[in-house]
Design an enzyme around this catalytic site. Structure first.
Site, PDB file in Angstrom:
ATOM      1  N   ARG A 288       0.802  -1.225   0.000  1.00 20.98           N
ATOM      2  CA  ARG A 288       0.000   0.000   0.000  1.00 20.98           C
ATOM      3  C   ARG A 288       0.834   1.274   0.000  1.00 20.98           C
ATOM      4  NH1 ARG A 288      -3.811  -2.872   2.519  1.00 20.98           N
ATOM      5  NH2 ARG A 288      -1.989  -4.101   2.935  1.00 20.98           N
ATOM      6  N   THR A 289       1.776   1.378   0.929  1.00 24.20           N
ATOM      7  CA  THR A 289       2.468   2.659   1.101  1.00 24.20           C
ATOM      8  C   THR A 289       3.292   2.996  -0.139  1.00 24.20           C
ATOM      9  OG1 THR A 289       2.556   2.219   3.462  1.00 24.20           O
ATOM     10  CG2 THR A 289       3.965   3.969   2.649  1.00 24.20           C
TER      11      THR A 289
ATOM     12  N   LYS B 153      24.936  -5.055  -2.389  1.00 26.39           N
ATOM     13  CA  LYS B 153      26.386  -5.279  -2.545  1.00 26.39           C
ATOM     14  C   LYS B 153      27.143  -4.661  -1.376  1.00 26.39           C
ATOM     15  CE  LYS B 153      25.747  -4.607  -7.486  1.00 26.39           C
ATOM     16  NZ  LYS B 153      25.940  -3.602  -8.529  1.00 26.39           N
TER      17      LYS B 153
ATOM     18  N   ARG C  85      11.533   4.143   3.467  1.00 24.77           N
ATOM     19  CA  ARG C  85      11.072   3.192   4.493  1.00 24.77           C
ATOM     20  C   ARG C  85      12.275   2.346   4.887  1.00 24.77           C
ATOM     21  NH1 ARG C  85       5.846  -0.600   4.685  1.00 24.77           N
ATOM     22  NH2 ARG C  85       5.036   1.408   5.323  1.00 24.77           N
TER      23      ARG C  85
ATOM     24  N   HIS D 164       5.212   6.551  11.482  1.00 24.28           N
ATOM     25  CA  HIS D 164       4.689   6.367  10.124  1.00 24.28           C
ATOM     26  C   HIS D 164       3.683   7.519   9.919  1.00 24.28           C
ATOM     27  CE1 HIS D 164       3.412   4.658   6.464  1.00 24.28           C
ATOM     28  NE2 HIS D 164       2.998   3.471   6.843  1.00 24.28           N
TER      29      HIS D 164
HETATM   30  N1  ASP Z   1       1.570  -0.894   6.952  1.00 28.07           N
HETATM   31  C1  ASP Z   1       1.833  -0.505   8.314  1.00 28.07           C
HETATM   32  C2  ASP Z   1       3.301  -0.239   8.527  1.00 28.07           C
HETATM   33  O1  ASP Z   1       4.057  -0.167   7.587  1.00 28.07           O
HETATM   34  C3  ASP Z   1       1.290  -1.451   9.305  1.00 28.07           C
HETATM   35  C4  ASP Z   1       1.802  -2.863   9.248  1.00 28.07           C
HETATM   36  O2  ASP Z   1       2.732  -3.170   8.516  1.00 28.07           O
HETATM   37  O3  ASP Z   1       1.250  -3.659   9.988  1.00 28.07           O
HETATM   38  O4  ASP Z   1       3.723  -0.055   9.643  1.00 28.07           O
END
Ligand code: ASP
Length: 341
Positions: free
Chosen positions: A79-80, A107, A129, A157
């Site tokens: 999703r993100t 690497k 991330r 987040h």
């Molecule tokens: N998508 C959210 C996160 O990246 C929640 C999860 O992964 O459970 O933290």
């Protein structure tokens, strides 16, 4: 929160300010911690406008034309990452997804080396991330572009909390005065941390419901009410926010068994009946059906889980737009010579 109108939804209806006016006081979005109410409301206003535009108007805009956005994901994400990509593309940016497996990171290049290399390509926006708390803040000190934290370990987040707030406001017209129960793996959840900060900033009263091993040691200092039984924690609340068991961050067994966990902490119709009849059910995804939530609740009439995904694109458009406004469009400079990219 005295003096703030109970309903903040009308404020979100104001049109998008002219493309060059600044709306956000920070150079980066590293977390909810430290943001002002006006920064948050400005981002939510922009996002609210983008929801309406995406639903009814022009899907492809040129707000970020000429801008380069790099999505640097060191942890898996569906999703993100896809919503940051879509958000950038809807605003007309050139978007590059940096796959960590195929990059020099595999690497042995360090996070900082990778960032400095990418920085030499003159991006305007870097979305990161990473499994380590503080990774986004570290990057922000090393690069010349705006950094957006898309999740750093169990720390924060921020775009998730913003999209959750937008979802809540569109249904409840306010956040102030609402009771929100965040349930499950609080200890490992960056979503819980960012949401607690944002919901409290906007005047909600926040409860956490979890077995003791899934609560941080310092929970007493978070300003939340702590419950160990769903029936008590959910009683008369307006919002039930479920969290995934973050098995990948667990070192050892934190719960006796998944079946046991579901029995006591999984959200089913029986437990949901303790909340207000019009309570919203939320989950940041990915969901583990039959672990923290029953399918009948996840897909039920009180669930706004799919809408959270839609709000995610709009919030990320707002964040990209807001940060780009604070930076002049960069002139191209040649990348350094030599070395394998
Ligand atoms: N998508 C959210 C996160 O990246 C929640 C999860 O992964 O459970 O933290």
């Amino acid at each position: 929160m005295a003096g703030r109108a109970a309903s903040i939804e009308p404020a979100l209806m104001t049109p998008i300010p002219n493309q060059t006016s600044p709306v956000f006081s920070q150079p980066h979005l590293l977390g909810i911690e430290g943001l002002s109410v006006s920064d948050v409301l400005n981002l939510l206003t922009l996002a609210h406008n983008y929801v309406e535009l995406s639903r009814h108007g022009e899907k492809k805009l040129s707000v970020l034309r000429g801008r380069t956005q790099i999505n640097l994901f060191f942890e898996a994400s569906t999703r993100t990452q896809s919503s940051f990509e879509l958000a950038g593309k809807r605003l007309g940016a050139d978007v590059m997804n940096m796959s960590v497996k195929s990059s020099s990171v595999s690497k042995g290049e360090t996070l900082i080396d990778t960032a400095v290399t990418l920085n030499a390509m003159n991006p305007d926006l870097l979305v990161i991330r990473h499994a380590s708390a503080g990774a986004a803040a570290l990057l922000a000190q090393k690069v010349g572009c705006a950094v957006i934290n898309a999740g750093d370990g169990a720390h924060e987040h921020p775009t998730q909390a913003l999209l959750d707030a937008l979802t809540i406001i569109r249904h409840k017209h306010r956040v102030e005065g609402l009771t929100v129960a965040i349930c499950g793996d609080i200890l490992h959840s960056r979503v819980a941390r960012s949401n607690i900060l944002l919901l409290q900033l906007l005047g909600a009263s926040v409860r956490v419901v979890a077995p003791r091993p899934l609560l941080p040691a310092a929970i007493d200092r978070w300003g939340v009410q702590v419950f160990s039984r769903m029936e008590e924690g959910l009683k008369d609340c307006d919002i039930v926010m479920m969290l995934r068991l973050q098995l990948e961050r667990m070192d050892g067994a934190f719960v006796p068994s998944v079946r046991e966990y579901y029995r006591y902490f999984g959200l089913d119709e029986e437990k949901l009946a303790y909340a207000k009849p019009d309570a919203l059910v939320m989950h940041p995804g990915p969901m583990n059906r039959g672990v923290e939530i029953a399918s009948s609740v996840a897909d039920g009439v009180q669930s706004v889980i799919r809408e959270q995904v839609e709000m995610g694109v709009a919030v990320r458009m707002a964040v990209l737009d807001a940060l780009a406004r604070n930076r002049p469009v960069q002139a191209e400079t040649p990348a350094p010579q030599g070395g394998e990219a």
